[in-house]
Design an enzyme around this catalytic site. Structure first.
Site, PDB file in Angstrom:
ATOM      1  CE  LYS A  71      -3.941   2.042   3.120  1.00  0.00           C
ATOM      2  NZ  LYS A  71      -4.456   0.864   4.239  1.00  0.00           N
ATOM      3  CB  SER A 145      -7.675   2.665   3.459  1.00  0.00           C
ATOM      4  OG  SER A 145      -7.062   2.353   4.397  1.00  0.00           O
ATOM      5  CB  SER A 169      -7.940  -0.303   6.004  1.00  0.00           C
ATOM      6  OG  SER A 169      -8.657   0.283   5.958  1.00  0.00           O
TER       7      SER A 169
END
Length: 600
Positions: A71, A145, A169
């Protein structure tokens, strides 16, 4: 794509890391970088990495040639970190600790994935780089997310990926993309080199297609990190999970009236099917009050913890709010109004909820919840971005606040072709114990891996550890057996019965005199060829063993005892002198058989 399959192909010589890299970049060139990726490591650099690996011994690299993604709030040396906001971008000179560990184990980094800006959201739509969709429907959100990280694994672009998880997330995107989503306890994976959301709560998460892959990545990436002040060094007994070795366990489920699916009509039945499946694996459902967990969850976004998000980027947001996603800017700017008094008021409330949940945990070993109540289309999120985001976190927002561990598990397909998922929630540091159960549950409820047609049945099941996390195995032969007068000394310490078996043949067994309650003595006699003595093996939390041993009276003692299969465990022995006036009962084969003779 999974670790086991790639290693099998490498060993057979049917492919090489360089060929895998070429195929990945060819797919990305065909499909486009956005919206799954924010940036890629330059292809030539990745190929050089793959070529260098081919000169190393694969047996010494547990993640040899395994492609992965991270990420874009996780640092990679000399490559931009954006946190989903181009105006915030910077180029670190050092990789995050977790990235460095994975690369040292042979993994190959492909690129940085898309995310809800500043990791603020569970929807995966709050990014200037586009909004990824579930691999099962272009109309439905991927979840956030850690949106791009989940889609990259589910679509087979990489074997695993790293996300982050503050409010869910690492779990919600796993459900929407038919993946395992491992959210370890806080501090298990270092957050050094990770742009914080709420620094005191943040966790690095792991997305994989199988629980075995998640366990392999966790094993490599975990461990104390002196660079991270929130990193954990487990103490003896930490994360004790005796239930993981037992044939039965108890799992918490909310009262039906407490469940929320926000209008969804398919997921309630799938959740009930997951309860049934867990029962078939030896679980006993125990109804509990979900209210304290939900009350704690409210503090995350409707309390001062959201001010942690402001603390991270306060200078940036004051100068660049117009360059941020409007929803993210609204949420983080709103946090500036909280005061220190607000924080302490909420801290007191959280401690109250924590004590309430500690009482609930006495009734069960783990919790089974839906990962998310439902999913949404992109259009539905656009209509109500904050309210529907909040609904997605209904079953996830409390987990980090209460310092729990969790594994999101694929739990079947809905009639509309979308995946459903459940989450196994354990106590602090129980993640390693949860993963084998997650594997078994996934095999009960799911057939395919990620968004592919590859079958889960073609992968090797993940076996539980012989000695579960934070425990020690103890063999008992007499008054501590199930149903006997001293068994409470095991159960009061949280011990769980693992199995009944026999000792090695070279043990003699005696009924001792003048003991209250009556007790036997076990003595090893090298060269003796008996039939072995019946024993129960119990898993005890390691930090309770000292007090247990301290209560063992002479002439008994605790030492190493050899079982019929040759393994050694701690167990009850007796000083040989005590057998001189004792009654030998070796031929009876066990204490229960001896007690039965007394009743005749």
């Amino acid at each position: 794509m999974n670790i086991e399959a790639l290693h099998r192909e490498y060993a057979a010589g049917t492919t090489t890391p360089a060929q895998i890299v070429e195929a990945i970049f060819a797919r990305i060139a065909s499909e486009g970088v956005h919206p799954v990726w924010i940036s890629l490591i330059p292809k030539e650099q990745v190929l050089q990495r793959a070529a260098a690996l081919q000169n190393q011994d694969p047996t010494k690299l547990p993640l040899y040639g395994i492609p992965f993604a991270v990420k874009d709030n996780i640092d990679v040396a000399n490559h931009p970190t954006t946190a989903g906001c181009p105006a915030y971008a910077f180029t670190p000179t050092e990789s995050a600790t977790v990235v460095a560990k994975l690369e040292a184990a042979g993994a190959i980094l492909i690129g940085k994935t898309n995310m809800d800006q500043f990791a603020t959201g569970l929807v995966g739509t709050r990014s200037p780089y586009g909004a990824p969709s579930s691999v099962f429907s272009k109309d439905h959100i991927s979840g956030g997310s850690s949106s791009g990280s989940a889609v990259a694994v589910a679509s087979g672009l990489v074997a695993f990926s790293l996300g982050t998880d503050t409010a869910g997330s690492g779990r919600v995107p796993a459900m929407f993309n038919n993946l395992i989503g491992l959210k370890p306890s806080r501090g298990v994976l270092s957050t050094h080199g990770v742009v914080p959301a709420c620094r005191t709560l943040d966790c690095v998460s792991i997305f994989t297609q199988t629980a075995a892959d998640a366990a392999a990545v966790l094993d490599v990436a975990s461990g104390p990190d002196p660079k991270d002040p929130y990193s954990r060094t487990p103490t003896p007994g930490a994360g004790a999970s005796p239930w993981a070795a037992a044939s039965t366990f108890k799992f918490g489920v909310p009262a039906p009236s407490a469940l929320q699916f926000f209008g969804d009509t398919h997921n309630p039945a799938l959740y009930q099917a997951a309860i049934t499946a867990l029962k078939s694996l030896g679980g006993e459902p125990v109804e509990f009050d979900l209210a304290p967990l939900l009350a704690a969850a409210q503090l995350l976004y409707k309390g001062p913890w959201v001010a942690e998000r402001y603390a991270v980027i306060s200078d940036f947001i004051q100068a660049h709010a117009a360059e941020m996603d409007p929803t993210v800017a609204k949420i983080i700017n709103g946090a500036a109004s909280y005061t220190a008094v607000d924080y302490f008021d909420s801290a007191y409330k959280l401690q109250h909820h924590l004590r309430q949940t500690e009482q609930a945990w006495k009734a069960f070993d783990l919790i089974l919840l839906p990962t998310a109540p439902r999913t949404f289309t992109h259009a539905e999120i656009a209509e109500s971005p904050i309210e529907r985001n909040s609904q997605l976190g209904f079953y996830t927002n409390f987990v980090n606040l209460l310092d729990l561990s969790a594994v999101a598990v694929p739990a079947g397909m809905r009639p509309d072709g979308l995946p459903f998922g459940v989450t196994l929630i354990g106590k602090t540091l129980a993640e390693a114990a949860l993963l084998p159960l997650a594997d078994s549950l996934q095999r009960k409820l799911n057939q395919t891996l990620g968004g592919s047609k590859d079958l889960l049945a073609g992968t090797t099941p993940l076996k539980p550890a012989t000695t579960p996390t934070g425990t020690l195995l103890m063999a008992v032969v007499g008054a501590h057996l199930t149903g006997q007068p001293l068994n409470w000394q095991l159960t009061d310490r949280g011990g769980k019965l693992v199995r009944t078996c026999r000792t090695h043949p070279d043990y003699k067994f005696y009924a001792l005199k003048n003991t209250t309650p009556p007790k036997p003595g076990l003595v090893r006699v090298p060269g003796f060829e008996g039939k072995g003595i019946e024993v129960e093996i119990w898993a005890l939390p390691s930090d309770t063993v000292g007090s247990f041993v301290d209560g063992v009276p002479q002439p008994l003692s605790i030492g190493k005892l050899r079982l019929e299969d040759g393994t050694l465990v701690m167990g009850f022995l007796v000083e040989p002198e005590a057998t001189q006036d004792a009654f030998e009962i070796t031929n009876l084969g066990g204490w229960r058989n001896y007690l039965a003779t007394l009743k005749k």
